[in-house]
Design a protein around this motif. Sequence first.
Motif, PDB file in Angstrom:
ATOM      1  N   ASN A 110       0.827  -1.206   0.000  1.00 24.89           N
ATOM      2  CA  ASN A 110       0.000   0.000   0.000  1.00 24.89           C
ATOM      3  C   ASN A 110       0.864   1.260   0.000  1.00 24.89           C
ATOM      4  OD1 ASN A 110      -1.659   2.189   1.463  1.00 24.89           O
ATOM      5  ND2 ASN A 110      -3.162   0.688   0.738  1.00 24.89           N
ATOM      6  N   MET A 111       1.893   1.261   0.855  1.00 23.66           N
ATOM      7  CA  MET A 111       2.772   2.448   0.919  1.00 23.66           C
ATOM      8  C   MET A 111       3.500   2.657  -0.402  1.00 23.66           C
ATOM      9  SD  MET A 111       4.490   2.556   4.692  1.00 23.66           S
ATOM     10  CE  MET A 111       5.809   3.671   4.261  1.00 23.66           C
ATOM     11  N   THR A 112       3.938   1.542  -1.019  1.00 25.28           N
ATOM     12  CA  THR A 112       4.650   1.657  -2.305  1.00 25.28           C
ATOM     13  C   THR A 112       3.717   2.212  -3.376  1.00 25.28           C
ATOM     14  OG1 THR A 112       6.025  -0.220  -1.700  1.00 25.28           O
ATOM     15  CG2 THR A 112       5.987   0.367  -4.024  1.00 25.28           C
ATOM     16  N   PHE A 153      12.293  11.059   9.781  1.00 24.29           N
ATOM     17  CA  PHE A 153      13.731  11.059   9.503  1.00 24.29           C
ATOM     18  C   PHE A 153      14.166   9.674   9.008  1.00 24.29           C
ATOM     19  CE2 PHE A 153      18.102  10.384  10.774  1.00 24.29           C
ATOM     20  CZ  PHE A 153      18.731  11.579  10.476  1.00 24.29           C
ATOM     21  N   ALA A 154      13.738   8.624   9.747  1.00 25.77           N
ATOM     22  CA  ALA A 154      14.117   7.255   9.347  1.00 25.77           C
ATOM     23  C   ALA A 154      13.670   6.973   7.920  1.00 25.77           C
ATOM     24  CB  ALA A 154      13.506   6.234  10.302  1.00 25.77           C
ATOM     25  N   ALA A 155      12.492   7.513   7.558  1.00 22.49           N
ATOM     26  CA  ALA A 155      11.936   7.210   6.239  1.00 22.49           C
ATOM     27  C   ALA A 155      12.560   8.044   5.121  1.00 22.49           C
ATOM     28  CB  ALA A 155      10.424   7.426   6.257  1.00 22.49           C
ATOM     29  N   ASN A 204      17.972   8.927   5.106  1.00 23.54           N
ATOM     30  CA  ASN A 204      18.920   8.023   4.439  1.00 23.54           C
ATOM     31  C   ASN A 204      18.458   7.682   3.028  1.00 23.54           C
ATOM     32  OD1 ASN A 204      20.838   7.521   6.530  1.00 23.54           O
ATOM     33  ND2 ASN A 204      19.203   6.434   7.605  1.00 23.54           N
ATOM     34  N   ALA A 205      17.140   7.518   2.900  1.00 25.02           N
ATOM     35  CA  ALA A 205      16.592   7.043   1.636  1.00 25.02           C
ATOM     36  C   ALA A 205      16.785   8.067   0.507  1.00 25.02           C
ATOM     37  CB  ALA A 205      15.111   6.725   1.810  1.00 25.02           C
ATOM     38  N   VAL A 206      16.546   9.332   0.812  1.00 24.67           N
ATOM     39  CA  VAL A 206      16.573  10.329  -0.271  1.00 24.67           C
ATOM     40  C   VAL A 206      18.005  10.557  -0.796  1.00 24.67           C
ATOM     41  CG1 VAL A 206      15.955  12.688  -0.909  1.00 24.67           C
ATOM     42  CG2 VAL A 206      14.394  11.309   0.484  1.00 24.67           C
ATOM     43  N   THR A 262      25.603   1.341  -4.431  1.00 20.67           N
ATOM     44  CA  THR A 262      25.361   2.709  -3.941  1.00 20.67           C
ATOM     45  C   THR A 262      25.302   2.703  -2.413  1.00 20.67           C
ATOM     46  OG1 THR A 262      24.069   3.186  -5.916  1.00 20.67           O
ATOM     47  CG2 THR A 262      23.725   4.642  -4.046  1.00 20.67           C
ATOM     48  N   LEU A 263      24.569   1.751  -1.848  1.00 22.50           N
ATOM     49  CA  LEU A 263      24.445   1.696  -0.385  1.00 22.50           C
ATOM     50  C   LEU A 263      25.791   1.329   0.246  1.00 22.50           C
ATOM     51  CD1 LEU A 263      20.984  -0.060   0.035  1.00 22.50           C
ATOM     52  CD2 LEU A 263      21.470   2.358   0.091  1.00 22.50           C
ATOM     53  N   ARG A 264      26.512   0.409  -0.397  1.00 23.55           N
ATOM     54  CA  ARG A 264      27.825   0.022   0.141  1.00 23.55           C
ATOM     55  C   ARG A 264      28.747   1.227   0.266  1.00 23.55           C
ATOM     56  NH1 ARG A 264      32.933  -0.835  -1.216  1.00 23.55           N
ATOM     57  NH2 ARG A 264      32.622  -0.174  -3.361  1.00 23.55           N
ATOM     58  N   PHE A 266      21.735  -1.854   6.234  1.00 23.67           N
ATOM     59  CA  PHE A 266      20.495  -1.892   7.007  1.00 23.67           C
ATOM     60  C   PHE A 266      20.681  -2.558   8.368  1.00 23.67           C
ATOM     61  CE2 PHE A 266      19.024  -2.012   2.491  1.00 23.67           C
ATOM     62  CZ  PHE A 266      18.465  -0.744   2.479  1.00 23.67           C
ATOM     63  N   GLY A 267      21.915  -2.688   8.825  1.00 24.23           N
ATOM     64  CA  GLY A 267      22.153  -3.389  10.082  1.00 24.23           C
ATOM     65  C   GLY A 267      21.935  -4.876   9.880  1.00 24.23           C
ATOM     66  N   GLY A 268      21.514  -5.560  10.938  1.00 29.27           N
ATOM     67  CA  GLY A 268      21.299  -7.001  10.820  1.00 29.27           C
ATOM     68  C   GLY A 268      20.586  -7.537  12.038  1.00 29.27           C
ATOM     69  N   PHE A 314      12.694  -2.737   2.474  1.00 29.15           N
ATOM     70  CA  PHE A 314      11.965  -3.107   1.250  1.00 29.15           C
ATOM     71  C   PHE A 314      11.307  -1.875   0.641  1.00 29.15           C
ATOM     72  CE2 PHE A 314      11.966  -6.954   3.932  1.00 29.15           C
ATOM     73  CZ  PHE A 314      12.767  -7.739   3.125  1.00 29.15           C
ATOM     74  N   PHE A 315      10.791  -1.015   1.529  1.00 29.10           N
ATOM     75  CA  PHE A 315      10.160   0.211   1.022  1.00 29.10           C
ATOM     76  C   PHE A 315      11.191   1.081   0.300  1.00 29.10           C
ATOM     77  CE2 PHE A 315       8.627   4.653   1.689  1.00 29.10           C
ATOM     78  CZ  PHE A 315       7.546   4.573   0.835  1.00 29.10           C
ATOM     79  N   VAL A 316      12.377   1.211   0.899  1.00 32.06           N
ATOM     80  CA  VAL A 316      13.374   2.098   0.283  1.00 32.06           C
ATOM     81  C   VAL A 316      13.840   1.535  -1.061  1.00 32.06           C
ATOM     82  CG1 VAL A 316      15.510   1.263   1.395  1.00 32.06           C
ATOM     83  CG2 VAL A 316      15.312   3.607   0.764  1.00 32.06           C
TER      84      VAL A 316
HETATM   85  C1  HEM Z   1      18.865   3.839   2.583  1.00 34.63           C
HETATM   86  C2  HEM Z   1      17.904   3.936   3.459  1.00 34.63           C
HETATM   87  C3  HEM Z   1      17.924   3.373   4.853  1.00 34.63           C
HETATM   88  C4  HEM Z   1      18.987   2.941   5.605  1.00 34.63           C
HETATM   89  C5  HEM Z   1      20.450   2.928   5.218  1.00 34.63           C
HETATM   90  C6  HEM Z   1      18.457   2.496   6.883  1.00 34.63           C
HETATM   91  C7  HEM Z   1      19.218   1.958   7.910  1.00 34.63           C
HETATM   92  C8  HEM Z   1      18.701   1.493   9.108  1.00 34.63           C
HETATM   93  C9  HEM Z   1      19.442   0.770  10.103  1.00 34.63           C
HETATM   94  C10 HEM Z   1      20.908   0.396  10.001  1.00 34.63           C
HETATM   95  C11 HEM Z   1      18.608   0.481  11.129  1.00 34.63           C
HETATM   96  C12 HEM Z   1      18.922  -0.348  12.371  1.00 34.63           C
HETATM   97  C13 HEM Z   1      19.608   0.422  13.464  1.00 34.63           C
HETATM   98  C14 HEM Z   1      20.159  -0.497  14.548  1.00 34.63           C
HETATM   99  O1  HEM Z   1      20.377  -1.669  14.332  1.00 34.63           O
HETATM  100  O2  HEM Z   1      20.377   0.016  15.635  1.00 34.63           O
HETATM  101  C15 HEM Z   1      17.334   1.064  10.804  1.00 34.63           C
HETATM  102  C16 HEM Z   1      16.237   1.017  11.619  1.00 34.63           C
HETATM  103  C17 HEM Z   1      15.009   1.526  11.275  1.00 34.63           C
HETATM  104  N1  HEM Z   1      14.636   1.999  10.023  1.00 34.63           N
HETATM  105 FE1  HEM Z   1      15.834   2.216   8.423  1.00 34.63          FE
HETATM  106  N2  HEM Z   1      17.108   2.671   6.878  1.00 34.63           N
HETATM  107  C18 HEM Z   1      16.737   3.198   5.653  1.00 34.63           C
HETATM  108  C19 HEM Z   1      15.458   3.490   5.230  1.00 34.63           C
HETATM  109  C20 HEM Z   1      14.330   3.385   6.014  1.00 34.63           C
HETATM  110  C21 HEM Z   1      13.006   3.697   5.579  1.00 34.63           C
HETATM  111  C22 HEM Z   1      12.615   4.133   4.175  1.00 34.63           C
HETATM  112  C23 HEM Z   1      12.174   3.522   6.659  1.00 34.63           C
HETATM  113  C24 HEM Z   1      10.689   3.700   6.780  1.00 34.63           C
HETATM  114  C25 HEM Z   1       9.841   3.752   5.840  1.00 34.63           C
HETATM  115  C26 HEM Z   1      13.002   3.095   7.766  1.00 34.63           C
HETATM  116  C27 HEM Z   1      12.542   2.838   9.035  1.00 34.63           C
HETATM  117  C28 HEM Z   1      13.314   2.353  10.073  1.00 34.63           C
HETATM  118  C29 HEM Z   1      12.804   2.133  11.413  1.00 34.63           C
HETATM  119  C30 HEM Z   1      11.382   2.423  11.903  1.00 34.63           C
HETATM  120  C31 HEM Z   1      13.866   1.612  12.180  1.00 34.63           C
HETATM  121  C32 HEM Z   1      13.846   1.228  13.657  1.00 34.63           C
HETATM  122  C33 HEM Z   1      13.287  -0.160  13.800  1.00 34.63           C
HETATM  123  C34 HEM Z   1      13.167  -0.638  15.217  1.00 34.63           C
HETATM  124  O3  HEM Z   1      12.787   0.152  16.095  1.00 34.63           O
HETATM  125  O4  HEM Z   1      13.453  -1.796  15.444  1.00 34.63           O
HETATM  126  N3  HEM Z   1      14.296   3.009   7.335  1.00 34.63           N
HETATM  127  N4  HEM Z   1      17.401   1.640   9.550  1.00 34.63           N
END
Ligand code: HEM
Length: 575
Positions: A184-186, A337-339, A342-344, A402-404, A509-511, A520-522
């Motif tokens: 839906n978001m996509t 910010f999370a959304a 990094n994504a933009v 690009t992400l690397r 994206f961590g692990g 997946f959204f990004v």
């Molecule tokens: C290139 C884009 C992105 C990168 C590099 C990225 C990277 C990350 C990483 C590394 C974490 C984990 C942090 C940890 O382990 O402490 C994280 C968590 C998170 N990201 Fe992303 N992210 C990206 C895009 C997005 C997008 C588009 C969304 C939302 C639509 C999003 C939502 C979140 C949320 C909500 C968390 C926290 C999850 C939790 O509380 O467990 N991120 N992101």
Amino acid sequence: MLQTTTLPLVEAFPFLLETRYQAVLVLLLVPILTYIVTSIRSAIAVYGTCERKPPILPYWIPWLGNLIAAGNPAKLAEDITKRFGFSTPVRVRVGPVKGYLVSDASHFDVLLRGARNLNSSPGVILMLRNIFAVPQEACDFYSEDNSGIASTPLPGTTIPPHNRMAHLRHSAATKYLYGPHLRNMTDRFVKNYTKQISEFTEVGSEWVTYPDLVVWLQRFMFQAATSSLMGEHVFRINPDFSDDFWEFVSHLPTLVKAFPRWMNPKAWEARGRCLRTIEKWHKHAWENVDHSTDDDDSVEYEEFFGARIMRVRYNYARKMERMSDEARAAEDLAMVFAANANAVPAATWFILEFLRDPELLTRVRAEIDLARLPAEKEGELPRFDVTKLCEGVLLQSVWAETLRLRVTLALIRAPEKQDFKLGDWLFPKNDLIFLSSRTAAYNKDVWNQGYKDQEHPVDEFWADRFIVYPDDPASGPLKSPKLSSREVTEEKKKARFSTEGLAGAWVPFGGGVRMCPGRFFVKNEMMAAMALLCSCYDIELQTTEGWQPEADMRFFATGTLPPKGEIPFRIRRIV
Ligand code: HEM
């Protein structure tokens, strides 16, 4: 005292009897002795054979430690791996903060897959306070939550279920950014993006020049992604939300360092405007929403709260006695910010790589065309099957590369209940462990760096790094025996995208359980934005001959590095 014990020295240098020279001597001796002692301690740890704490990075000034070197964290991390190699974790002291930098891919993997004993809350709370201005009362409330992120609370906790913030935040993200919610978001993102292109009449069939690709793309991407997350009303409440947000993000390097308002007034003001916008949006949404749908999980999107995740986040935070309106706004600023933050920039780099290499653009157009859907009505803009785009071998390789290259996150973990053992290394309870995604991504022991006659060093972009060609044993992302060149045969058609064997090395994206739920959204966003842009427009960079993009290292460790400086370009509509 000095007179009797150091007589020969005093005879040779009589000026040492003067207090001011004694003070200078002490000032010189203290750093020298500190460096000698920390170096010896470091060497003992490096060459030791039993279970021990990782070596300390030697420093000159007691208490301050490596504070000055930490002013340039990218260089500090690079110097550490040069000096100690990738496999040795290193203890770094920055004033009162003591942490361990871990660089080895296998260590990353263990830490990220994370024993239950590793806690990410200290790092999350630090960021929430410094960057998003979560009030102290809410930060204390978060710190007291010792119940963990899993559905089953950790043993010994007394936190009532409705106050389990870390768990509620995590479970909302992992539930509502996947499956039907993700689709839906996509769909909404694509719809919003397409609508913006069709309403953007400033650009027609004639070339128009713009000063900066980054700024141009930011507005399109932010509006489309944020509307799919929060709905449309937030832009009615504040039509300048995009500008305010990107101004706030531009101050990230100083916000991370917790500069007070008087030292950083512009950053505080921009953040304040974003926070007030979200507070108003919360109030507006709560007043207008249909409260009878409160717990109806099948509603994926509603007009006032937008995507289901935002309503769920608001609902649980409202029930927490210690979460004020300000704290809820700060939490959702962190979500926006999370959304986007990094994504933009990641999408900008992704598109930029194609724009600066016409040959690569031609190759990718073939893949994009395969994902094109038949037109539903005459004159509509191109439509794409986003899932198919996301399966494109070249698209995925450029996306991953690009992400690397551009993501530089510092993931923080702390042993919670007891010391944490990793091989022979012992990390004491509550000390911070830092994992730098860039260090992992630039590890020459892991990554394929091309062919003997066609090298692709880890710090350079290589579109094909993640592609495995069945006829070419030296292809693929992993370091492998070097061949002199790659024979391009018909087998090339069977090429596949691969991240196999990269656990702990490719970690944008961590692990483990805390892995980014927005990944997946990004990916969908980046692929769809690229396909739409290159099918609707001709875009030409207006940079000088031989120009190479550079990343803005001031943002090191905060996420995706934005490109440094302006990137002029010209654009015209082709459909
Ligand atoms: C290139 C884009 C992105 C990168 C590099 C990225 C990277 C990350 C990483 C590394 C974490 C984990 C942090 C940890 O382990 O402490 C994280 C968590 C998170 N990201 Fe992303 N992210 C990206 C895009 C997005 C997008 C588009 C969304 C939302 C639509 C999003 C939502 C979140 C949320 C909500 C968390 C926290 C999850 C939790 O509380 O467990 N991120 N992101």
